[in-house]
Design a protein around this motif. Structure first.
Motif, PDB file in Angstrom:
ATOM      1  N   GLU A  45       0.680  -1.104  -0.037  1.00 54.17           N
ATOM      2  CA  GLU A  45       0.076   0.039  -0.041  1.00 54.17           C
ATOM      3  C   GLU A  45       0.821   1.319  -0.135  1.00 54.17           C
ATOM      4  N   CYS A  85      -9.573   6.094  -4.744  1.00 50.87           N
ATOM      5  CA  CYS A  85      -9.199   4.858  -4.858  1.00 50.87           C
ATOM      6  C   CYS A  85     -10.464   3.600  -4.296  1.00 50.87           C
ATOM      7  N   ALA A  86     -11.135   4.072  -3.488  1.00 53.98           N
ATOM      8  CA  ALA A  86     -12.257   3.207  -3.023  1.00 53.98           C
ATOM      9  C   ALA A  86     -13.446   3.050  -4.226  1.00 53.98           C
ATOM     10  N   ALA A  89     -11.988   0.690  -6.795  1.00 54.79           N
ATOM     11  CA  ALA A  89     -11.748  -0.584  -6.150  1.00 54.79           C
ATOM     12  C   ALA A  89     -13.647  -1.201  -6.247  1.00 54.79           C
ATOM     13  N   ARG A  90     -14.551  -0.584  -5.941  1.00 57.11           N
ATOM     14  CA  ARG A  90     -15.960  -0.843  -6.112  1.00 57.11           C
ATOM     15  C   ARG A  90     -16.125  -1.474  -7.368  1.00 57.11           C
ATOM     16  N   LEU A  94     -13.471  -5.459  -5.978  1.00 59.69           N
ATOM     17  CA  LEU A  94     -11.919  -5.623  -5.205  1.00 59.69           C
ATOM     18  C   LEU A  94     -12.506  -6.240  -3.876  1.00 59.69           C
ATOM     19  N   LEU A 116     -10.746  -0.708   1.164  1.00 57.19           N
ATOM     20  CA  LEU A 116     -10.875  -0.997  -0.239  1.00 57.19           C
ATOM     21  C   LEU A 116      -9.991   0.182  -0.855  1.00 57.19           C
ATOM     22  N   MET A 120      -6.573  -1.044  -3.102  1.00 59.88           N
ATOM     23  CA  MET A 120      -6.540  -0.659  -4.358  1.00 59.88           C
ATOM     24  C   MET A 120      -4.986  -0.194  -4.599  1.00 59.88           C
ATOM     25  N   HIS A 186     -20.632  -4.098  -2.781  1.00 58.05           N
ATOM     26  CA  HIS A 186     -19.402  -3.447  -3.569  1.00 58.05           C
ATOM     27  C   HIS A 186     -19.787  -2.157  -4.236  1.00 58.05           C
TER      28      HIS A 186
END
Length: 228
Positions: A45, A85-86, A89-90, A94, A116, A120, A186
């Motif tokens: 990360e 980023c989240a 990711a959704r 992810l 998330l 990512m 998600h």
């Protein structure tokens, strides 16, 4: 190491097949399930955040060759912040492939924005370590897509503008209330209402609380300042 069918499908969603699949497994392993023999994704990360930042800085410079540093900085922040980023990711689901401990699973870890966003960034680092910067850049640009070209609107901060509007008139800061949350884990949809003490209010929806709050603030500003 052979990836499960689920992780192979995830590879297809991000557009990269790993030659070192253990990197992807580590990127998806949360600290709640780590052990001395199962490393978590925190170090990845850390690296992924830097790779993402470089890619976005370069992309913004290429996209607008006349923008000043003062114009570029808020656009950059909008593209690399945890919420962005989240959201990505959704979109690639992810959360469905995250490796979590029981406690995190029971508390909805697969849909938590922080988890998330962190994962990512870890996936980005895994791609970078697996195939180098050019491949990582291509994956990032593919996943972020139109966000880069439309970031100017996201870079504006309606919540700050609404608070400044209230302060300038001696009013209390606006309040934000979650009215509803719907959709699958998600891809949630939040409904938020922004209210002023004078009774003015506006509501909006978004894929994260922050986005819904920003949209509600923008809608309320339009009501309060219709000629702006």
């Amino acid at each position: 190491m052979k990836l499960s069918a689920e992780l192979q499908a995830f590879e297809r969603r991000i557009g990269h097949q790993f030659s070192r699949p253990e990197l992807l497994v580590r990127a998806l392993t949360h600290g709640s399930i780590s052990s001395p023999t199962r490393l978590d994704n925190q170090r990845l990360e850390f690296l992924g955040d830097r790779v993402l930042g470089l890619v976005m800085a370069e992309a913004l410079l290429d996209d607008d060759k006349t923008a000043s540093e003062g114009q570029l900085a808020p656009r950059f922040n909008a593209l690399v912040r945890k919420e962005a980023c989240a959201e990505v990711a959704r979109e690639i689901d992810l959360g469905a492939v995250l490796k979590l401990g029981r406690s995190e699973m029971l508390t909805g870890g697969r849909r938590k924005q922080a988890l998330l966003g962190d994962a990512m960034e870890a996936v980005i680092a895994a791609v970078y370590k697996d195939a180098g910067f050019v491949t990582a850049r291509d994956v990032i640009l593919g996943l972020w897509g139109e966000r880069i070209r439309t970031v100017e609107a996201d870079a504006r901060d309606p919540k700050t503008a609404l608070q400044e509007w209230a302060q300038a008139r001696g009013e209390a800061p606006p309040k934000y209330t979650e009215l509803d949350r719907s959709g699958p884990d998600h891809a949630p949809v939040f409904t938020i209402v922004a209210r002023m003490d004078n009774g003015s209010e506006a509501r909006a929806t978004g894929g994260s609380k922050r986005l819904a709050e920003q949209r509600a603030a923008a809608a309320l500003l339009r009501k309060l300042e219709p000629n702006q």
